[in-house]
Enzyme design. Structure first.
Site, short mmCIF file in Angstrom:
data_model
loop_
_atom_site.label_atom_id
_atom_site.label_comp_id
_atom_site.label_asym_id
_atom_site.label_seq_id
_atom_site.Cartn_x
_atom_site.Cartn_y
_atom_site.Cartn_z
CB CYS A 1 -45.26 -0.75 2.41
SG CYS A 1 -45.01 -0.42 0.67
CB CYS B 1 -48.07 0.11 -0.07
SG CYS B 1 -46.70 -1.00 -0.25
CG ASP B 2 -50.04 1.41 3.21
OD1 ASP B 2 -50.81 1.12 2.29
OD2 ASP B 2 -49.56 0.57 4.00
#
Ligand code: NAP
Length: 318
Positions: A135, A138-139
Site C-alpha cells: 500500500c 499507507c507506507d
C-alpha cells in the site's frame, strides 16, 4: 438470544454499503458488519476518477465515508469487527465475530471483497513492514526521496508507481512480461514520468537485507540474467484474491476461491447472497461492486418476501 436482522451484510466496501442502502430503503432491518478496518480497498486509494457523479474525482476514503453516512442516515446499523464464523445450517443464520459478539440474520449478503496477493517467496515475509508493503498510500511516505520498486503490470501497479513517483527519488516497475495489463490512461501517465523506470520480462527472485530491505534479486526470464537492484522499498501490486477463508467449509467456492454464484447473487445456501469482488474475478471495479450490492439487496428482499408468503401460507393451512 442475539437480535435478529432481516439482512446482515458482511463487508463495508462499495458492494456492502450499496446493499445496505437498498436494504433499508426496502424497509428491512439491516446490519453491516464492516470488519476491523471497514471500507475495503477504496480506503487505500487516492483519486477515484471512474466512479460516475464526481466530475472532479473523489478520494477513495471520502467516497466510502459518503456511502457510509448515506446508509446510516437511512437507518442501517453498523458493527466493526472481523467475522470469525457463520452458521449456514438454516435461517436465521448466526454470525460470530472475533470478539465473540453474536448476530442473527434471516438473510446474509457476503461482500467481503478481496485481499492483496503476495509473491509467496520466503524472503518476502521477512521484510513485510521492513521495506515490503502492498500500500503506497499507507507506507509510501517512509520512502520519501528513496529508490523503490513496484512489482506488477496492472492498474494497481501503475497507481502505486504514480503515487510513489511524487514522493520517491526513483520508482522501478518490475513486470514479468513486456506489455502492461493496466488501462491505457494509467500506462501513459506512468510512462511520462521521468523518475519511473521499467524492468521488463523480470521476476523477483529474492529480497535481501539485514533487518530492513536493502536490495532485490531480479531475473530476466528471457536471458536468465540475474541482477541485484538496490532499493529501500518494494511495493507488491500483483492483483488480489478473494477473502473467503472463513467461508470455505460452508459455502461453495470456485477453483480460484471466489464464491460460486447462480442467478448473479445467490450462493449455494438459500438466503445467503453475495456481492462485489468476492464473487467477481473479472471486473473488480467500485462501480460494479456497487451494482452487485444493489442486486444482492434486491434479491435478499425478494427472498424475504417469499419467506413471508411461504410462512403465511403454512400458518393459514394450520
Ligand atoms: P491485475 O489486473 O490482476 O494485475 C496484476 C498484475 O500483476 C499483472 O500485470 C500480472 O502480470 C502481475 N502478476 C500477477 N501475479 C504475479 C506474480 N505471481 N508474479 C509477478 N507478477 C504477477 O490486478 P490489479 O492491478 O490489482 O487490478 C485488479 C482489478 O482492479 C482490475 O480489474 C483493475 O482494473 C481494477 N483496478 C482499477 C483501478 C482503477 O483506477 N480503475 C485501480 C486499481 C485496480 P500479467 O499481466 O503478466 O498477468
Amino acid at each position: 438470544m442475539p437480535k435478529i436482522y432481516d439482512i446482515i451484510i458482511i463487508g463495508a466496501g462499495p458492494a456492502g454499503l450499496t446493499a445496505a442502502i437498498y436494504g433499508v430503503r426496502a424497509n428491512r432491518k439491516v446490519l453491516v458488519i464492516g470488519g476491523k478496518n471497514p471500507g475495503g480497498q477504496l480506503m487505500l486509494t487516492t483519486d477515484v476518477e471512474d466512479f460516475p457523479g464526481f466530475p472532479n474525482s473523489i478520494q477513495g476514503p471520502d467516497l466510502i465515508k459518503n456511502m457510509t453516512e448515506q446508509a446510516r442516515r437511512l437507518g442501517a446499523e453498523f458493527f466493526n469487527d472481523n467475522v470469525a464464523s457463520v452458521n449456514t445450517n438454516k435461517p436465521p443464520f448466526e454470525i460470530t465475530t472475533e470478539t465473540k459478539k453474536k448476530f442473527s440474520g434471516k438473510t446474509i449478503i457476503i461482500a467481503v471483497g478481496s485481499a492483496y496477493k503476495w509473491l509467496n517467496i520466503p524472503s518476502e515475509y521477512k521484510f513485510k513492514g521492513h521495506g515490503i508493503s502492498t500500500c503506497a498510500v499507507c507506507d509510501g511516505y517512509f520512502f520519501k526521496n528513496k529508490d523503490v520498486v513496484v512489482v506488477g503490470g496492472g492498474d494497481t501497479a501503475m497507481r502505486e508507481a504514480l503515487f510513489l513517483s511524487n514522493l520517491c527519488k526513483t520508482v522501478t516497475v518490475v513486470h514479468r512480461r513486456d506489455t502492461l495489463r493496466a488501462q491505457a490512461v494509467l500506462q501513459e501517465r506512468a510512462k511520462a514520468r521521468k523518475n519511473i523506470k521499467w524492468l521488463w520480462n523480470s521476476d523477483v527472485q529474492e529480497f535481501l537485507g539485514n533487518k530492513n530491505l536493502e536490495s532485490v534479486k531480479i531475473k530476466n526470464i528471457k536471458t536468465n540474467k540475474e541482477t541485484i537492484l538496490k532499493t529501500a522499498g518494494a511495493f507488491i501490486a500483483i492483483g488480489h484474491e478473494p477473502a473467503t477463508g472463513f467461508l470455505k467449509q460452508h459455502i461453495k467456492l470456485d477453483a480460484k476461491g471466489y464464491v460460486a454464484v447462480k442467478n448473479q447473487t445467490e450462493t449455494s445456501v438459500p438466503g445467503i447472497f453475495v456481492a462485489g469482488d468476492v464473487r467477481d474475478f473479472k471486473y473488480q471495479q467500485a462501480i460494479t461492486a456497487a451494482g452487485f450490492g444493489c442486486m444482492a439487496a434486491m434479491d435478499a428482499d425478494a427472498y424475504l418476501q417469499g419467506f413471508r408468503e411461504i410462512s403465511n401460507k403454512s400458518k393459514k393451512q394450520k
